[in-house]
Motif scaffolding. Structure first.
Motif, PDB file in Angstrom:
ATOM      1  N   LYS A   1      28.386  37.909  38.305  1.00  0.00           N
ATOM      2  CA  LYS A   1      29.385  38.441  37.383  1.00  0.00           C
ATOM      3  C   LYS A   1      29.948  39.743  37.921  1.00  0.00           C
ATOM      4  O   LYS A   1      29.205  40.655  38.263  1.00  0.00           O
ATOM      5  CB  LYS A   1      28.774  38.669  35.995  1.00  0.00           C
TER       6      LYS A   1
ATOM      7  N   ASP B   1      34.365  43.324  33.986  1.00  0.00           N
ATOM      8  CA  ASP B   1      35.133  42.541  33.015  1.00  0.00           C
ATOM      9  C   ASP B   1      36.584  42.326  33.446  1.00  0.00           C
ATOM     10  O   ASP B   1      37.125  41.224  33.300  1.00  0.00           O
ATOM     11  CB  ASP B   1      35.100  43.225  31.642  1.00  0.00           C
ATOM     12  N   ASP B   2      37.225  43.375  33.974  1.00  0.00           N
ATOM     13  CA  ASP B   2      38.632  43.248  34.386  1.00  0.00           C
ATOM     14  C   ASP B   2      38.797  42.189  35.478  1.00  0.00           C
ATOM     15  O   ASP B   2      39.737  41.390  35.446  1.00  0.00           O
ATOM     16  CB  ASP B   2      39.161  44.592  34.911  1.00  0.00           C
TER      17      ASP B   2
ATOM     18  N   GLU C   1      36.586  39.675  36.196  1.00  0.00           N
ATOM     19  CA  GLU C   1      36.208  38.362  35.664  1.00  0.00           C
ATOM     20  C   GLU C   1      37.347  37.738  34.869  1.00  0.00           C
ATOM     21  O   GLU C   1      37.663  36.556  35.019  1.00  0.00           O
ATOM     22  CB  GLU C   1      34.958  38.477  34.777  1.00  0.00           C
ATOM     23  N   GLN C   2      37.981  38.530  34.007  1.00  0.00           N
ATOM     24  CA  GLN C   2      39.081  38.006  33.193  1.00  0.00           C
ATOM     25  C   GLN C   2      40.246  37.578  34.082  1.00  0.00           C
ATOM     26  O   GLN C   2      40.877  36.544  33.853  1.00  0.00           O
ATOM     27  CB  GLN C   2      39.535  39.069  32.191  1.00  0.00           C
TER      28      GLN C   2
ATOM     29  N   VAL D   1      39.402  34.208  35.847  1.00  0.00           N
ATOM     30  CA  VAL D   1      39.532  33.069  34.927  1.00  0.00           C
ATOM     31  C   VAL D   1      41.003  32.694  34.755  1.00  0.00           C
ATOM     32  O   VAL D   1      41.374  31.514  34.795  1.00  0.00           O
ATOM     33  CB  VAL D   1      38.885  33.387  33.562  1.00  0.00           C
ATOM     34  N   LYS D   2      41.867  33.699  34.587  1.00  0.00           N
ATOM     35  CA  LYS D   2      43.302  33.454  34.394  1.00  0.00           C
ATOM     36  C   LYS D   2      43.927  32.814  35.641  1.00  0.00           C
ATOM     37  O   LYS D   2      44.698  31.858  35.548  1.00  0.00           O
ATOM     38  CB  LYS D   2      44.025  34.768  34.072  1.00  0.00           C
TER      39      LYS D   2
END
Length: 203
Positions: free
Chosen positions: A122, A125-126, A128-129, A132-133
């Protein structure tokens, strides 16, 4: 019977040398049944980052930790059973020059089954997001997982850019990449390498 291709070594899915480029192309095009990743047990903390990349790319990985006898001499103690549990893949200790562990490698190849659950790295957050996009907008087969394609695009890997340029969604993907990059002071290749190493250090 097995066909074995011994490739030049590589330390990243983004090739720097011509030899690494050959290995990267082979991995993406040959659709190997198994990828034996052979690492030096003395330098395991530096080499596991490539193991994580191979796993992220979706390759069927068996990890061979070689030079175990020399690692012990260097004071490096490796619990390969625990490492296998953490990574969720087969991990085999060997000392190839002495023939130690090679029977286990052959056995692991003959019995190989894809793991049901493996270590999932992982990022922040920035990132990972963003991954995904980007992955959700990719179409086609690149020889690696859509997550790895997204990672390579974020790191501005030229080979992947050239392959993905014809995507209709490329303008949107470039926008996502910019949004992710704007969150960090340094280039994304450095940031992702840093976060991978932190994961390895944790392991």
């Amino acid at each position: 019977r097995y066909e074995v291709i011994d490739t030049p070594g590589m330390y990243s899915m983004i090739p720097i040398t011509e030899e690494e480029g050959v290995t990267s192309q082979l991995l993406c095009r040959e659709k190997a049944d198994i990828v034996l990743h052979i690492i030096d047990g003395k330098n395991i903390s530096r080499m596991l980052t490539m193991t994580l990349q191979l796993m992220d790319a979706g390759f069927p990985v068996i990890l061979v930790v070689n030079f175990m006898d020399e690692a012990v001499e260097y004071g490096v103690v490796i619990n390969t059973q625990l490492l296998a549990e953490i990574l969720g893949i087969v991990v085999i200790p060997t000392s190839a020059t002495k023939g130690s562990g090679l029977d286990y490698v052959r056995d692991a190849i003959s019995r190989y089954q894809r793991p049901k659950k493996k270590f999932s790295m992982k990022f922040s957050d920035d990132i990972e997001q963003g991954l995904v996009k980007i992955a959700s907008k990719l179409v086609g087969d690149y020889g690696v997982s859509s997550r790895m394609v997204a990672l390579l695009l974020v790191q501005k890997d030229r080979a992947i850019y050239d392959l993905a340029w014809c995507q209709e969604s490329m303008p949107e993907i470039l926008g996502i990449i910019k949004d992710v990059s704007d969150c960090y002071e340094y280039n994304m290749e450095y940031i992702i390498a840093l976060e991978r190493q932190r994961n390895v250090d944790g392991i």
